[in-house]
Design a protein around this motif. Structure first.
Motif, mmCIF file in Angstrom:
data_model
loop_
_atom_site.group_PDB
_atom_site.id
_atom_site.type_symbol
_atom_site.label_atom_id
_atom_site.label_comp_id
_atom_site.label_asym_id
_atom_site.label_seq_id
_atom_site.Cartn_x
_atom_site.Cartn_y
_atom_site.Cartn_z
ATOM 1 N N ARG A 364 -13.871 12.637 -0.691
ATOM 2 C CA ARG A 364 -13.223 13.678 0.106
ATOM 3 C C ARG A 364 -12.208 13.114 1.100
ATOM 4 N N LEU A 365 -12.220 11.820 1.315
ATOM 5 C CA LEU A 365 -11.292 11.224 2.275
ATOM 6 C C LEU A 365 -9.833 11.420 1.878
ATOM 7 N N ASP A 366 -9.558 11.426 0.586
ATOM 8 C CA ASP A 366 -8.163 11.572 0.137
ATOM 9 C C ASP A 366 -7.556 12.869 0.663
ATOM 10 N N VAL A 367 -8.349 13.923 0.655
ATOM 11 C CA VAL A 367 -7.857 15.215 1.140
ATOM 12 C C VAL A 367 -7.802 15.223 2.662
ATOM 13 N N VAL A 368 -8.870 14.764 3.298
ATOM 14 C CA VAL A 368 -8.967 14.812 4.762
ATOM 15 C C VAL A 368 -7.877 13.968 5.415
ATOM 16 N N MET A 369 -7.557 12.811 4.801
ATOM 17 C CA MET A 369 -6.575 11.905 5.392
ATOM 18 C C MET A 369 -5.148 12.159 4.908
ATOM 19 N N GLY A 370 -4.973 13.147 4.040
ATOM 20 C CA GLY A 370 -3.629 13.522 3.609
ATOM 21 C C GLY A 370 -2.918 12.432 2.851
ATOM 22 N N LEU A 371 -3.561 11.896 1.842
ATOM 23 C CA LEU A 371 -2.956 10.800 1.082
ATOM 24 C C LEU A 371 -1.963 11.376 0.073
ATOM 25 N N ASP A 372 -0.743 11.655 0.546
ATOM 26 C CA ASP A 372 0.251 12.337 -0.295
ATOM 27 C C ASP A 372 1.302 11.399 -0.870
ATOM 28 N N GLY A 373 1.081 10.094 -0.750
ATOM 29 C CA GLY A 373 2.011 9.142 -1.331
ATOM 30 C C GLY A 373 2.920 8.460 -0.335
ATOM 31 N N ALA A 374 3.198 9.075 0.812
ATOM 32 C CA ALA A 374 4.058 8.447 1.820
ATOM 33 C C ALA A 374 3.287 7.370 2.566
ATOM 34 N N ARG A 375 3.888 6.204 2.700
ATOM 35 C CA ARG A 375 3.208 5.111 3.391
ATOM 36 C C ARG A 375 3.275 5.324 4.902
ATOM 37 N N PRO A 376 2.231 4.927 5.611
ATOM 38 C CA PRO A 376 2.210 5.122 7.065
ATOM 39 C C PRO A 376 3.399 4.492 7.774
ATOM 40 N N GLY A 377 3.808 3.288 7.344
ATOM 41 C CA GLY A 377 4.954 2.659 7.979
ATOM 42 C C GLY A 377 6.212 3.503 7.865
ATOM 43 N N GLU A 378 6.380 4.177 6.720
ATOM 44 C CA GLU A 378 7.546 5.027 6.515
ATOM 45 C C GLU A 378 7.486 6.247 7.423
ATOM 46 N N ARG A 379 6.294 6.841 7.537
ATOM 47 C CA ARG A 379 6.141 7.994 8.429
ATOM 48 C C ARG A 379 6.367 7.579 9.880
ATOM 49 N N ALA A 380 5.850 6.424 10.248
ATOM 50 C CA ALA A 380 6.010 5.936 11.615
ATOM 51 C C ALA A 380 7.479 5.675 11.926
ATOM 52 N N ALA A 381 8.191 5.058 10.979
ATOM 53 C CA ALA A 381 9.612 4.780 11.186
ATOM 54 C C ALA A 381 10.393 6.072 11.378
ATOM 55 N N GLN A 382 10.100 7.076 10.575
ATOM 56 C CA GLN A 382 10.810 8.344 10.713
ATOM 57 C C GLN A 382 10.520 8.999 12.057
ATOM 58 N N ALA A 383 9.275 8.876 12.513
ATOM 59 C CA ALA A 383 8.913 9.443 13.819
ATOM 60 C C ALA A 383 9.676 8.755 14.944
ATOM 61 N N VAL A 384 9.842 7.440 14.859
ATOM 62 C CA VAL A 384 10.609 6.703 15.874
ATOM 63 C C VAL A 384 12.070 7.143 15.853
ATOM 64 N N LEU A 385 12.641 7.218 14.680
ATOM 65 C CA LEU A 385 14.055 7.625 14.573
ATOM 66 C C LEU A 385 14.253 9.079 15.012
ATOM 67 N N ASP A 386 13.292 9.943 14.717
ATOM 68 C CA ASP A 386 13.379 11.324 15.180
ATOM 69 C C ASP A 386 13.385 11.376 16.712
ATOM 70 N N LEU A 387 12.549 10.567 17.335
ATOM 71 C CA LEU A 387 12.517 10.523 18.800
ATOM 72 C C LEU A 387 13.863 10.101 19.374
ATOM 73 N N LEU A 388 14.528 9.174 18.680
ATOM 74 C CA LEU A 388 15.817 8.674 19.125
ATOM 75 C C LEU A 388 16.981 9.576 18.739
ATOM 76 N N GLY A 389 16.673 10.607 17.958
ATOM 77 C CA GLY A 389 17.749 11.477 17.481
ATOM 78 C C GLY A 389 18.654 10.808 16.484
ATOM 79 N N ARG A 390 18.095 9.837 15.716
ATOM 80 C CA ARG A 390 18.889 9.064 14.763
ATOM 81 C C ARG A 390 18.743 9.643 13.359
#
Length: 390
Positions: A364-390
């Protein structure tokens, strides 16, 4: 909030990471940022993985890592020196963004001091503090100094919001990007079910953990070996802990096979039938690999007496917290019981309702943790760039 003006292909990132886990997270973020911004450059404090991506660490990452009250007191002068040096380096040449990874006792102080000196510098905290366990006031205290928290556990954004913490985004746990290394193929699954099962022995990666759990784990293995002499015990550890682990197992009644290479560790995970592990991130690693586990942990005597008055949760095991159920049996502090632990492992290895229940919970962890294929580093990078308005 936006950082200093830079070109579209330029980004100056100052990172501060502590411990192996922080080094892994920060390296994943660095690689993903560089893939998006070709001219990204990195400064700060980090370990081998970060340095391999071009970061020249101001000082050894281990200098800011201290576990437990006694270790913090003993290392305080060094930690304070490193704190001043880190803040001075940031203020002397302000980056576009400051990313603080794990090591909350150190990095939150960096954030507070930098915010006073550079009030408009965007500050990101990667890994939410464990306010859901204890010291929940830390969430609200972070709000003035941190612009965005990147959480690695799915329930943390709601917890941080409830406690008045900074805006928090779930980006995924780094283990999500390692599932191919942890989960067996068809042949490895056959080996996992073979007549000579592999059992992982994971007493921790810190010197203090090995000292507190070594005798206990040796006792459990001795009892288990008497009941199931055909089990192949494998103990993965870090190269820097090899000598200590070898000394630890010298007096054990049965000697596990020690592996230090990361590829050998992953290979053992893919065929392991069960595990005995110290509480920590490794329990989530085992759960994602589908390996039924018995977990244990001990802290120093004084901490063990004080902790129950402050702890806010009824389990110390990450898969249990994420799944909101006691899927993994845990033996903590005063309740460590080698005979019971050995008996539990026998049942997990031989199969039956207890093993089936753990395997089903882990699925059940796959569903609970949202394992949709995107790597955490990629999500984290996008969050940083979104904060910077980049």
């Amino acid at each position: 909030m936006t950082g200093p003006a830079t070109g579209p292909n330029s980004l100056d990132v100052f990172l501060v990471a502590g411990e192996e886990s922080g080094d892994i997270l920060a390296a994943g973020l660095m690689a993903a940022l560089r893939a998006r911004v070709s001219g990204a450059r990195f400064r700060g404090v980090g370990g081998g993985r970060m340095q391999a991506l071009g970061l020249a660490s101001l000082f050894p990452m281990d200098d800011i890592t201290a576990m437990g009250f006694a270790q913090v007191i003993a290392g305080l002068p060094r930690i304070l020196r490193r704190l001043r040096a880190t803040v001075d380096a940031i203020v002397a040449a302000p980056p576009d963004v400051l990313v603080l990874v794990d090591a909350p006792d150190f990095t939150h102080r960096v954030a507070h001091r930098v915010r006073r000196k550079l009030p408009h510098l965007p500050i990101v905290k990667y890994v939410a503090p464990t306010v859901w366990v204890w010291r929940e006031g830390r969430a609200k205290a972070m709000a003035p100094d941190i612009d965005r928290v990147l959480a690695v556990l799915p329930f943390e954004p709601q917890v941080m919001a409830d406690l008045g913490g900074p805006p928090t985004i779930y980006v995924g746990h780094p283990l999500i990007g390692m599932l191919d290394h942890l989960r067996p193929n068809a042949e490895e699954a056959r080996l996992r079910a073979s007549d000579r099962p592999v059992m992982l022995v994971l007493p921790g990666s810190r010197r203090a953990e090995l000292a507190r759990l070594g005798t206990v784990f040796g006792d459990v293995l001795g009892r288990l070996h008497q009941k199931l002499p055909h089990v192949d015990f494998v103990l993965p550890t870090l190269p820097k802990r090899l000598a200590e682990v070898e000394a630890m197992v010298a007096d054990w009644p049965v000697k596990p096979r020690i592996v230090v290479d990361e590829a050998d560790k992953h290979a053992a995970f893919r065929v392991a039938r069960a595990a005995l592990a110290a509480s920590g991130t490794v329990t989530l690693e085992l759960a994602l690999a589908g390996i039924p586990t018995v977990a244990a942990y001990k802290v120093p005597w004084l901490e063990g007496r004080i902790a129950p008055h402050f702890i806010k949760v009824d389990t110390a095991i990450l898969p249990n917290l994420i799944l909101k159920e006691k899927a993994v049996p845990e033996y903590l502090q005063w309740h460590i019981d080698p005979p019971a632990m050995a008996d539990q492992l026998v049942r997990l290895i031989e199969g039956g309702p207890e093993r089936d229940a753990q395997v089903a919970a882990f699925a059940r962890l796959d569903v609970v943790m949202g394992l949709d294929g995107a790597r955490p580093g990629e999500r984290a990078a996008q969050a940083v760039l979104d904060l910077l308005g980049r």
